[in-house]
Design an enzyme around this catalytic site. Structure first.
Site, PDB file in Angstrom:
ATOM      1  NE  ARG A 272      59.199  24.162 -84.183  1.00 26.33           N
ATOM      2  CZ  ARG A 272      59.688  25.432 -83.797  1.00 26.33           C
ATOM      3  NH1 ARG A 272      60.883  25.954 -84.166  1.00 26.33           N
ATOM      4  NH2 ARG A 272      58.673  26.383 -83.018  1.00 26.33           N
ATOM      5  N   GLY A 273      57.615  20.886 -86.948  1.00 25.56           N
ATOM      6  CA  GLY A 273      56.317  20.632 -87.558  1.00 25.56           C
ATOM      7  C   GLY A 273      55.784  21.944 -88.317  1.00 25.56           C
ATOM      8  CD  GLU A 274      57.167  27.157 -86.306  1.00 29.74           C
ATOM      9  OE1 GLU A 274      56.782  26.987 -85.251  1.00 29.74           O
ATOM     10  OE2 GLU A 274      57.860  28.065 -86.487  1.00 29.74           O
ATOM     11  CG  ASP A 275      60.156  25.403 -90.137  1.00 32.47           C
ATOM     12  OD1 ASP A 275      61.118  25.312 -89.839  1.00 32.47           O
ATOM     13  OD2 ASP A 275      59.318  26.298 -90.237  1.00 32.47           O
TER      14      ASP A 275
ATOM     15  NE  ARG B 151      52.430  18.984 -87.793  1.00 35.93           N
ATOM     16  CZ  ARG B 151      53.053  18.325 -86.464  1.00 35.93           C
ATOM     17  NH1 ARG B 151      52.998  17.234 -86.514  1.00 35.93           N
ATOM     18  NH2 ARG B 151      53.339  19.020 -85.566  1.00 35.93           N
TER      19      ARG B 151
ATOM     20  N   GLY C 154      47.175   9.518 -74.822  1.00 32.24           N
ATOM     21  CA  GLY C 154      47.219   9.760 -73.541  1.00 32.24           C
ATOM     22  C   GLY C 154      48.450   9.360 -72.615  1.00 32.24           C
TER      23      GLY C 154
ATOM     24  CD  GLU D 124      62.270  14.449 -82.241  1.00 31.96           C
ATOM     25  OE1 GLU D 124      62.392  14.733 -83.261  1.00 31.96           O
ATOM     26  OE2 GLU D 124      60.921  14.682 -81.806  1.00 31.96           O
TER      27      GLU D 124
END
Length: 1150
Positions: free
Chosen positions: A21-24, A26, A54, A88
């Protein structure tokens, strides 16, 4: 060629996929982890790494997951708040189940149980997913539970140290990737032919005891062949009776023949701490206790007849059908007078075809050379001479080299006379840097079989960055690590000894390392040691104990490793080396450690079987000491003041049978992790100061038979993970034990021989140990009322051992353990169940119900593929089970009926029945019946068969090892779908089929025919078996719209050899009339894959399908319209085995 630490496997685009989880995480932890993995040579996928901007991220992400070898899932506080992350994870678990992907969970500031049970922040997150469908939420929860049940890493286990956690993850990933490379391919090229020849020499069907000798030059593959034989045939032998002595020389050198005898008896009987007075006593125990065991024993790398005489001299020592395999270098050992083998086999060099594949795999991670390297690879393989070890080492050595360096290596090879293996291997040694060379030589001389952590401590103490160098040696195939022990091929050890010998051939005292017996004796006797000696190993036979003066060691000022056994060295120690890092002295004659001995740099001190009465007279400050091992020092009474061991991590007093007191100074050892007091039989109490060991993880008090209680503040040891108080006099646990929130393994068991003990009084403190994963309460005189009905606090329990207690019914509390994987309630006097046997865990893998008094059992509610042991259930008459469970039923003398019910599973698993006298019926989807003359006539007409009525078959009953007999043509039908089979010799001719010879692919494309002409299809497959093995197969029909029909024939299995013809018939009007083309895929499963010789098909008319239905007196339409006809060669006897590998074969029709 591009340099890379781990050349990519063709099927993997990434080594590691990072899910987070990126906000935790990254910007901090995840970034550092990603950087560490990349520095280790791994290709990672993080966010959009490696994908074109893209692109549609969802399919791209799915593809990245599918093509990653390992998925590292970082569970953080807000992970479950993201539906993206959960989707995921579902994909990752799916890839784990279907593709064999490895998954490594990391718990970052979250509790694993919260992830597993969706509590805490994970429960709150699910409460917010209100708009998500129930089905999707369930998939998310299942994925979270599955991932949390896997072995992984918890930040709390390293006290919140993120740097240490990243290092542990990186090392684990490295080991997993390296192990995958080795387990997938290494050593298995060209192995089938020798393995099959040796198996034929074993004559597994005969009841005599046979001894087979395998010999050949070092590094030729004897051990690899022996291990593969073990893998293929071990199922033919009694459970727990397989012994693999991977290196008899190693065992002889480190524990003597008595230790090898103990290991043999333990592996076969499971008897722990068996006391053997000497080799003769060991022989008597082997002869007396193994004579009724059908055992497979492999003695690897034997170099002396004494080893054979002590372990397997006489065939009469072992039970009927036992097999003994001996590997050695020299043929004369297995030709020697007094030891007769039944057959011998020389392992040949690899054929060039396989040699090139083996070399290419280690050089390129491909099965053939890269184009630019094809010619030079050919030359190098030719010079390696088909020698597997040389090919592996040379390939690994060249894997990161340029083409110019390859050319230079080839020129050096050409200068070496053909056949000189040492010199070929030395090229790889010469490529190491100085530190790697020193570590390689140290390991070869002193560290083989040594615990990896101890070796790292010692070598780090010598100034090396050991972990990095060990990885490099492993990459170059110069070292392996098995079961946390350092291992090295004996040929590489010999090369190391030759390299050191060349330092000064005439003067051993001028060499860096000494271990050869005569050299050591000479140097010590004549005081020839110099400051060039950095390590000495002097193992002297017990009956020829050597005595020297300390002056013999005085000249060796730089010795850092000293290993002695059965040596008496007298005199003062003032002049001895101050560089000592490792002192190992078995049967040391000291009464206490001399105060004059300078040990400031010492890292490991090992004085096993010593005469020590106390450790030292005055406390010593040894800041570098990590390990103190005084095992089996029978005269040791007290431990002395050990407060000066400020950095000690392991204390081992195992088998100090007269130890009565542990000094209170133990409480000062703030870094102690491991404390072993096993079998300290006179230890009465533990000092209360032991509770101050806040970092202690493992405490072993097994068989401290006089120890009656634990200190009141025992729960203060908050890091404790494993506690063994089995076979002690402890009856109650201190109240504080509920504070042990990290305790995962707890053993409070007794032994059968100690049943006179009063048993356990109070179990209640256990129910609050929420982290427990393994609990052993065997032989504790527990009854039906010993447990409360609600044990929901033990949600994480995976292994529960209750053997030898007194339960009249299976305990109700078993429904409290949703994560249970192994349950043992054998020898518990169980006599009945209330309806079905219910164990709540969907993860149950093994259930032991042996030696109980059941009359009948219903096991149908167990999870698929559970292995169920029913050994010596003498009253058991009937069993009902799922077809996909593995039933192992030895000597259930009253068993009459087994009913196996069908439940869907992609895996094909069989059951094993042995020693059954009265079993007459096995009911499941198929059952045997003779075919009538009318049925046979109709089959002859349909398929052009002749003379079926006159055929007789040599058959064995399925599963049961009984005598074979002549039978009429047998058929069997399926109770769930019409599956019909007959067995005939291979000469039988089939007519009307379009046959394709020597097929090599999996798909059969059938051309379209005129609409309405045909209503069905018949397919035949000709299999050929080179050995006697069982097999099963699956056939899949897929049309052009990818609609699939899968059928798995489930006949009784017969072990057979030769050619097999299988014919199947379907009523499929829509398939043959509406589709332009469709494909047929045949997949085989078996212990030894058959060769598909021919595949054919023919389309069937309505009239022909009616004839098929009429043969069996049933309607095709009612049963779904498919029928099976199997034509077999003569059947041979043997036990059914579970399929080990899977493969596909097929053909193409235009």
């Amino acid at each position: 060629m591009m340099a890379a630490s781990f050349p990519s496997d063709p099927s993997w685009n990434y080594d590691v996929f990072l899910s987070f989880r990126g906000e935790d995480v990254r910007k901090n932890f995840l970034g550092h982890l990603d950087s560490a993995l990349k520095k280790g040579g791994f290709r990672t996928y993080k966010d959009d790494n490696g994908l074109t901007r893209g692109s549609d991220i969802a399919p791209s992400l799915a593809e990245a997951i599918e093509h990653s070898r390992i998925a590292v899932v970082v569970f953080s506080t807000n992970y479950a708040g993201s539906g993206w992350c959960l989707d995921e994870l579902v994909k990752i678990i799916d890839c784990r189940d279907k593709l064999g992907q490895m998954v490594l969970p990391v718990f970052f500031h979250v509790d694993p149980s919260d992830v597993r049970n969706q509590r805490g922040s994970f429960g709150e997150a699910f409460a917010r997913h209100q708009k998500v469908t129930v089905d999707k939420v369930e998939r998310w929860k299942t994925a979270l539970t599955s991932a949390a049940n896997l072995a992984g890493f918890d930040l709390q286990s390293v006290n919140g140290d993120e740097t240490e956690l990243i290092e542990k993850i990186t090392v684990d990933v490295w080991e997993k990737v390296h192990h995958t490379y080795l387990s997938d391919v290494d050593g298995l090229f060209g192995i089938d032919s020798p393995v099959e020849e040796i198996i034929s020499l074993l004559r597994l069907g005969s009841k005599d005891v046979r001894i087979i000798g395998i010999y050949g030059m070092p590094g030729i593959g004897k051990t690899t062949v022996a291990k593969e034989i073990r893998n293929r045939i071990s199922k033919e032998f009694d459970g727990n009776s397989l012994l693999m002595l991977e290196d008899v020389q190693l065992g002889s050198g480190h524990g003597g023949l008595v230790e090898l005898q103990k290991r043999l008896l333990y592996d076969i009987l499971g008897v722990r701490d068996l006391h053997l007075r000497d080799v003769d006593d060991g022989i008597e125990k082997i002869r007396g206790r193994l004579k009724h065991k059908k055992a497979l024993i492999i003695l690897d790398n034997v170099d002396h007849l004494d080893q054979l005489a002590a372990l397997a001299k006489e065939r009469s020592w072992f039970g009927i059908g036992s097999r003994i395999i001996v590997t050695c270098r020299d043929e004369h050992l297995i030709n020697a007078r007094g030891y007769r083998v039944d057959a011998k086999y020389e392992v040949p060099s690899l054929h060039f075809y396989y040699a090139e594949k083996l070399f290419s795999w280690h050089a390129f991670r491909e099965l053939s050379p890269l184009d630019d390297y094809a010619n030079i690879s050919y030359e190098i393989v030719r010079y390696a001479g088909g020698h597997p070890l040389s090919l592996k080492v040379l390939g690994s050595f060249l894997s990161d080299k340029t083409l110019l360096e390859w050319t230079s290596a080839l020129e050096e090879l050409k200068s070496i006379p053909y056949g000189e293996v040492f010199e070929r291997l030395k090229i790889c040694f010469d490529s190491l840097d100085d530190h790697q060379k020193a570590i390689f030589l140290d390991i070869a001389f002193f560290f083989i079989g040594v615990d990896e952590d101890n070796a790292i401590h010692i070598l780090d103490g010598c100034g090396f960055h050991t972990k990095i160098h060990l990885r490099r040696l492993i990459q170059k195939c110069l070292l392996t690590i098995r079961e946390k022990k350092l291992r090295m091929h004996d040929l590489l050890q010999e090369m190391a000894r030759e390299i050191v010998h060349r330092e000064n051939p005439g003067e051993p005292g001028e060499r860096s390392r000494l271990s050869f017996y005569k050299d050591v004796c000479k140097v010590l006797k004549y005081h020839e040691g110099t400051d060039k000696v950095i390590g000495l190993k002097g193992f002297f036979p017990r009956l020829r104990e050597k005595s020297f003066s300390t002056g013999a060691l005085a000249g060796m000022k730089k010795v850092r490793v000293l290993q002695l056994r059965n040596a008496d060295i007298v005199g003062g120690w003032e002049q001895f080396s101050k560089e000592l890092r490792w002192l190992s002295w078995d049967r040391c004659p000291w009464l206490s450690i001399p105060s004059s001995l300078k040990l400031k740099k010492l890292v490991v001190l090992r004085l096993c079987y010593s005469k020590l009465q106390y450790i030292w007279e005055q406390s010593k400050v040894l800041k570098n000491l990590k390990v103190l091992d005084l095992s089996h020092s029978h005269d040791l009474i007290r431990t002395s003041d050990i407060s000066g061991l400020l950095n000690i991590e392991k204390l081992i007093f195992r088998g100090c049978i007269n130890l009565i007191e542990v000094h209170q100074s133990i409480g000062n050892l703030g870094k102690l992790i491991y404390l072993d007091l096993e079998n300290c039989q006179n230890l009465v109490h533990l000092p209360s100061e032991i509770c101050e060991l806040r970092l202690l993880e493992n405490l072993d008090l097994y068989h401290c038979s006089k120890l009656e209680e634990l200190p009141e503040d025992f729960g203060n040891m908050e890091s404790l993970k494993e506690l063994n108080i089995g076979c002690t006099a402890i009856k109650n646990l201190p109240v504080s034990i509920h504070h042990l929130k990290n305790l995962t393994n707890f053993f409070w068991n007794n032994e059968r021989s100690l049943l006179e003990s009063p048993g356990i009084y109070d179990l209640s403190p256990l129910w609050s140990l929420t982290s427990l994963r393994e609990l052993n309460l065997s032989f504790c005189k527990l009854s039906d009322n010993s447990f409360p009905r609600d044990l929901s606090g033990l949600q994480n329990l995976e292994t529960l051992l209750l053997r030898g207690n007194t339960f009249h019914h299976l305990p109700i509390f078993l429904s409290n353990f949703p994560n249970l994987k192994k349950l043992d309630v054998s020898s518990c006097d169980l006599s009945g169940t209330s309806g079905r046997l219910v164990v709540a865990s969907p993860f149950l893998q093994e259930l032991n119900l042996s030696r109980n008094n059941f009359c009948s059992l219903d096991l149908t509610s167990l999870p698929l593929e559970t292995k169920v042991f029913l050994v010596l259930c003498k009253k058991l008459k009937a069993v009902e089970s799922d077809l996909h469970s593995i039933l192992i039923t030895y000597h259930c003398k009253s068993l009459e009926k087994v009913t196996l019910k069908e439940r869907f599973s992609e895996k094909i698993i069989t059951s094993i029945f042995y020693g059954l006298d009265v079993l007459s019926t096995i009911h499941y989807c198929s059952y045997m019946e003779p075919l009538t003359s009318e049925q046979l006539a109709k089959l002859e007409h349909l398929f052009g068969l002749k003379g079926l009525l006159k055929k007789r078959l040599h058959l064995f009953k399925d599963f049961i090892l009984t005598q074979s007999k002549d039978c009429p043509i047998q058929g069997f039908s399926d109770s769930m779908e019409p599956i019909y089979n007959i067995f005939l010799p291979k000469e039988t001719m089939l007519y009307g089929f379009n046959l394709q010879e020597n097929v090599a692919c999996t798909i059969v494309d059938v051309p379209q025919v005129s609409s309405g002409s045909f209503q069905g299809l018949a397919v035949c497959v000709f299999f050929h078996f080179g050995q006697i093995y069982s097999f099963k197969f699956v056939i899949t029909i897929e049309d052009e719209d990818f609609s699939r029909r899968c059928y798995l024939p489930r006949p009784f299995e017969y072990v057979h050899k030769g050619e097999v013809i299988w014919v199947s018939c379907w009523r499929t009007p829509s398939l043959v009339n509406e589709c332009k083309r469709f494909s047929i895929k045949v997949e085989t499963n078996g212990s030894h894959l058959p060769i598909v010789k021919r595949i054919g098909f023919r389309l069937l008319s309505e009239k022909e399908l009616d004839l098929v239905a009429d043969v069996w007196g049933k309607s095709a339409r009612i049963y779904g319209g498919h029928y099976w006809l199997c034509v077999f060669e003569q059947i041979h006897g043997g036990r059914v085995g579970r399929g080990r590998v899977k493969n596909t074969t097929s053909c193409h029709f235009d």
